[in-house]
Design a protein around this motif. Structure first.
Motif, PDB file in Angstrom:
ATOM      1  N   ARG C  90       0.883  -1.159   0.000  1.00 15.92           N
ATOM      2  CA  ARG C  90       0.000   0.000   0.000  1.00 15.92           C
ATOM      3  C   ARG C  90       0.925   1.214   0.000  1.00 15.92           C
ATOM      4  O   ARG C  90       1.295   1.737   1.053  1.00 15.92           O
ATOM      5  CB  ARG C  90      -0.884  -0.026   1.260  1.00 15.92           C
ATOM      6  N   GLN C  91       1.307   1.611  -1.206  1.00 16.76           N
ATOM      7  CA  GLN C  91       2.332   2.653  -1.281  1.00 16.76           C
ATOM      8  C   GLN C  91       1.725   4.025  -1.060  1.00 16.76           C
ATOM      9  O   GLN C  91       0.577   4.277  -1.404  1.00 16.76           O
ATOM     10  CB  GLN C  91       3.003   2.610  -2.643  1.00 16.76           C
ATOM     11  N   HIS C  92       2.532   4.884  -0.491  1.00 16.12           N
ATOM     12  CA  HIS C  92       2.050   6.230  -0.220  1.00 16.12           C
ATOM     13  C   HIS C  92       3.244   7.175  -0.147  1.00 16.12           C
ATOM     14  O   HIS C  92       4.303   6.807   0.345  1.00 16.12           O
ATOM     15  CB  HIS C  92       1.287   6.240   1.099  1.00 16.12           C
ATOM     16  N   LEU C  93       3.025   8.362  -0.677  1.00 15.11           N
ATOM     17  CA  LEU C  93       4.056   9.400  -0.638  1.00 15.11           C
ATOM     18  C   LEU C  93       3.482  10.541   0.182  1.00 15.11           C
ATOM     19  O   LEU C  93       2.437  11.088  -0.179  1.00 15.11           O
ATOM     20  CB  LEU C  93       4.376   9.849  -2.059  1.00 15.11           C
ATOM     21  N   ALA C  95       4.183  13.950   3.180  1.00 15.38           N
ATOM     22  CA  ALA C  95       5.131  14.927   3.716  1.00 15.38           C
ATOM     23  C   ALA C  95       5.251  14.740   5.219  1.00 15.38           C
ATOM     24  O   ALA C  95       4.262  14.480   5.905  1.00 15.38           O
ATOM     25  CB  ALA C  95       4.665  16.340   3.403  1.00 15.38           C
ATOM     26  N   THR C 119      10.212   2.801   5.041  1.00 20.69           N
ATOM     27  CA  THR C 119      10.072   4.229   4.757  1.00 20.69           C
ATOM     28  C   THR C 119      11.371   4.742   4.152  1.00 20.69           C
ATOM     29  O   THR C 119      12.457   4.330   4.559  1.00 20.69           O
ATOM     30  CB  THR C 119       9.767   5.033   6.031  1.00 20.69           C
ATOM     31  N   ILE C 120      11.249   5.627   3.177  1.00 22.03           N
ATOM     32  CA  ILE C 120      12.428   6.182   2.505  1.00 22.03           C
ATOM     33  C   ILE C 120      12.223   7.679   2.324  1.00 22.03           C
ATOM     34  O   ILE C 120      11.159   8.116   1.882  1.00 22.03           O
ATOM     35  CB  ILE C 120      12.637   5.514   1.135  1.00 22.03           C
ATOM     36  N   THR C 121      13.223   8.459   2.687  1.00 23.64           N
ATOM     37  CA  THR C 121      13.166   9.885   2.412  1.00 23.64           C
ATOM     38  C   THR C 121      13.442  10.096   0.934  1.00 23.64           C
ATOM     39  O   THR C 121      14.488   9.700   0.438  1.00 23.64           O
ATOM     40  CB  THR C 121      14.216  10.636   3.229  1.00 23.64           C
ATOM     41  N   VAL C 122      12.503  10.703   0.235  1.00 24.69           N
ATOM     42  CA  VAL C 122      12.679  10.874  -1.206  1.00 24.69           C
ATOM     43  C   VAL C 122      13.169  12.274  -1.527  1.00 24.69           C
ATOM     44  O   VAL C 122      13.991  12.462  -2.405  1.00 24.69           O
ATOM     45  CB  VAL C 122      11.349  10.582  -1.930  1.00 24.69           C
ATOM     46  N   LEU C 130       9.736  14.617   2.012  1.00 20.57           N
ATOM     47  CA  LEU C 130       8.774  13.747   1.348  1.00 20.57           C
ATOM     48  C   LEU C 130       9.195  12.316   1.647  1.00 20.57           C
ATOM     49  O   LEU C 130      10.344  11.944   1.385  1.00 20.57           O
ATOM     50  CB  LEU C 130       8.798  13.964  -0.155  1.00 20.57           C
ATOM     51  N   HIS C 132       8.377   8.137   1.378  1.00 24.50           N
ATOM     52  CA  HIS C 132       7.631   7.102   0.668  1.00 24.50           C
ATOM     53  C   HIS C 132       7.550   5.872   1.563  1.00 24.50           C
ATOM     54  O   HIS C 132       8.553   5.423   2.100  1.00 24.50           O
ATOM     55  CB  HIS C 132       8.335   6.761  -0.638  1.00 24.50           C
ATOM     56  N   ALA C 133       6.331   5.348   1.733  1.00 24.14           N
ATOM     57  CA  ALA C 133       6.140   4.142   2.542  1.00 24.14           C
ATOM     58  C   ALA C 133       5.607   3.042   1.650  1.00 24.14           C
ATOM     59  O   ALA C 133       4.831   3.285   0.735  1.00 24.14           O
ATOM     60  CB  ALA C 133       5.170   4.412   3.686  1.00 24.14           C
ATOM     61  N   VAL C 134       6.050   1.816   1.913  1.00 28.45           N
ATOM     62  CA  VAL C 134       5.640   0.708   1.043  1.00 28.45           C
ATOM     63  C   VAL C 134       4.355   0.077   1.544  1.00 28.45           C
ATOM     64  O   VAL C 134       3.495  -0.314   0.766  1.00 28.45           O
ATOM     65  CB  VAL C 134       6.764  -0.326   0.901  1.00 28.45           C
ATOM     66  N   TYR C 136       1.781   1.449   3.819  1.00 34.17           N
ATOM     67  CA  TYR C 136       1.398   2.592   4.636  1.00 34.17           C
ATOM     68  C   TYR C 136       0.257   2.233   5.570  1.00 34.17           C
ATOM     69  O   TYR C 136      -0.700   1.572   5.189  1.00 34.17           O
ATOM     70  CB  TYR C 136       0.969   3.735   3.722  1.00 34.17           C
TER      71      TYR C 136
END
Lengths: 97, 122, 160
Positions: C90-93, C95, C119-122, C130, C132-134, C136
């Protein structure tokens, strides 16, 4: 135990190589190369212990450093199409990213 | 007794590190798109790396080898997430957007200027 | 003062990594350390970019162990996602605001986010990251806000 770890890391490297071959986008491939480098560092370390020569760790350390610089260089090249300096307007942009 | 304990700790650390390394590689192959693969790569980057290096540290005991292992660990600990971030950021700048999960709207990043247009390499 | 500190640090690094203590090898080490210091001094003239040590040592070590526990938990979660037959992605981008004052603490926060799998800081902007969570879930925001507080606390003079 170290034999098991060697086989495991080697299998992981083969899987990552598959992604390097198949990855649809450029960034998949850069990611695969980066992961491959990390696995290589671990493999060199484990192989050193396996063969009773932990001096391999120096090579592993060097490889870790080169791997990071290489990844950044590839990404920078594909973003700016130049590895060297870029003109002043983009220097600020680059500092943020 | 103490030696058996240390051998047991080393065994657990090395085997679990190898396990997480393989898990990360499986994730890199199995996940459907680029953005989820980043997360799979970070599993073997963090857990696999930390556990394997910790196992080797315990195996080597107190010596110069341990110091080298710790230096490698520190380097990977800092550069690993940095290069993951660099790859993700480059993908975002190039216009690749993650597919959003059901019922979620992603935050749209600030419109970034096309880097190829504004920069002239020396 | 900074030069002397760098000299001691580099010599210690050389001695630890080489492990051979003969006069000639140590002489080579001293020579290369001096060359490195010369280059660093010259680079100071190019830009004045410096990182001052602004983190509280004891609090940083406590944070490090907390981060290790977080990494272990997050790893287990992502492992479950990878091994599940139908991967519950359940991906989500989204802030994430940050409240650190110094650059170094912001780097620590961004790297901590990336280091915990899932979680990754994009993108790092001045007012927020910003992320990104894989997989979420609504807990993610609270967890990241908690991490933000903890990183702000390791800053020197920050509210502990």
């Amino acid at each position: 135990m170290f034999v098991l770890a060697t086989i495991a890391v080697f299998a992981a490297m083969l899987l990552v190589l598959y992604r390097l071959y198949a990855g649809p986008t450029l960034y998949d491939r850069v990611l695969a190369v980066n992961a491959f480098g990390t696995h290589t560092v671990l493999l060199i370390g484990i192989m050193g212990f396996l063969s009773g020569r932990p001096e391999f760790l120096d090579i592993a350390l060097l490889y870790a450093l080169i791997n990071f610089v290489g990844t950044i260089a590839i990404l920078k090249f594909f973003r700016y199409r130049a590895i060297g300096d870029v003109l002043h307007a983009s220097a600020e942009d680059e500092g943020e990213t | 007794m103490a030696e058996m304990l240390i051998a047991g700790i080393v065994w657990v650390l090395i085997v679990s590190g190898a396990f997480f390394t393989v898990i990360g590689a499986i994730g890199i192959v199995r996940f459907p798109d680029f953005w989820s693969r980043l997360h799979a790569a970070s599993v073997s980057d963090s857990a696999g790396m930390i556990l394997l290096l910790a196992g080797m540290c315990v195996f080597a005991g107190w010596s110069l080898i341990t110091v080298k292992l710790i230096v490698i660990g520190v380097v990977l600990f800092i550069t690993g997430p940095t290069s993951t971030h660099a790859v993700a950021n480059a993908a975002l700048v190039s216009g690749l957007r993650p597919p959003e999960g059901k019922g979620l709207t992603g935050t749209e990043p600030e419109p970034l200027p096309d880097p190829a247009a504004e920069t002239t390499p020396i | 003062m900074r030069t002397i500190g760098a000299f001691v640090f580099l010599i210690a690094l050389w001695l630890l990594l080489s492990g051979i203590y003969k006069p000639m090898i140590i002489g080579f080490g001293a020579a290369s350390v001096l060359v490195a210091l010369l280059v660093v001094r010259r680079m100071d003239g190019v830009d004045e970019d410096r990182v001052d040590q602004q983190l509280d040592a004891v609090a940083s070590i406590k944070y490090f162990f907390w981060l290790m526990a977080e990494i272990a938990k997050a790893n287990w979660n992502v492992t479950k996602v990878i091994l599940a037959p139908r991967m519950p992605i359940r991906q989500h981008l989204f802030a994430v605001p940050h409240s650190q004052k110094t650059d170094l603490a912001q780097v620590v926060f961004a790297n901590s986010i990336t280091l915990t799998p899932g979680t990754i800081t994009v993108e790092t902007e001045s007012d927020g990251f910003l992320v990104h969570a894989v997989a979420y879930s609504t807990d993610d925001r609270a967890a990241l806000a908690d991490m933000n507080r903890r990183v702000a606390a390791i800053e020197r003079g920050g509210s502990a």
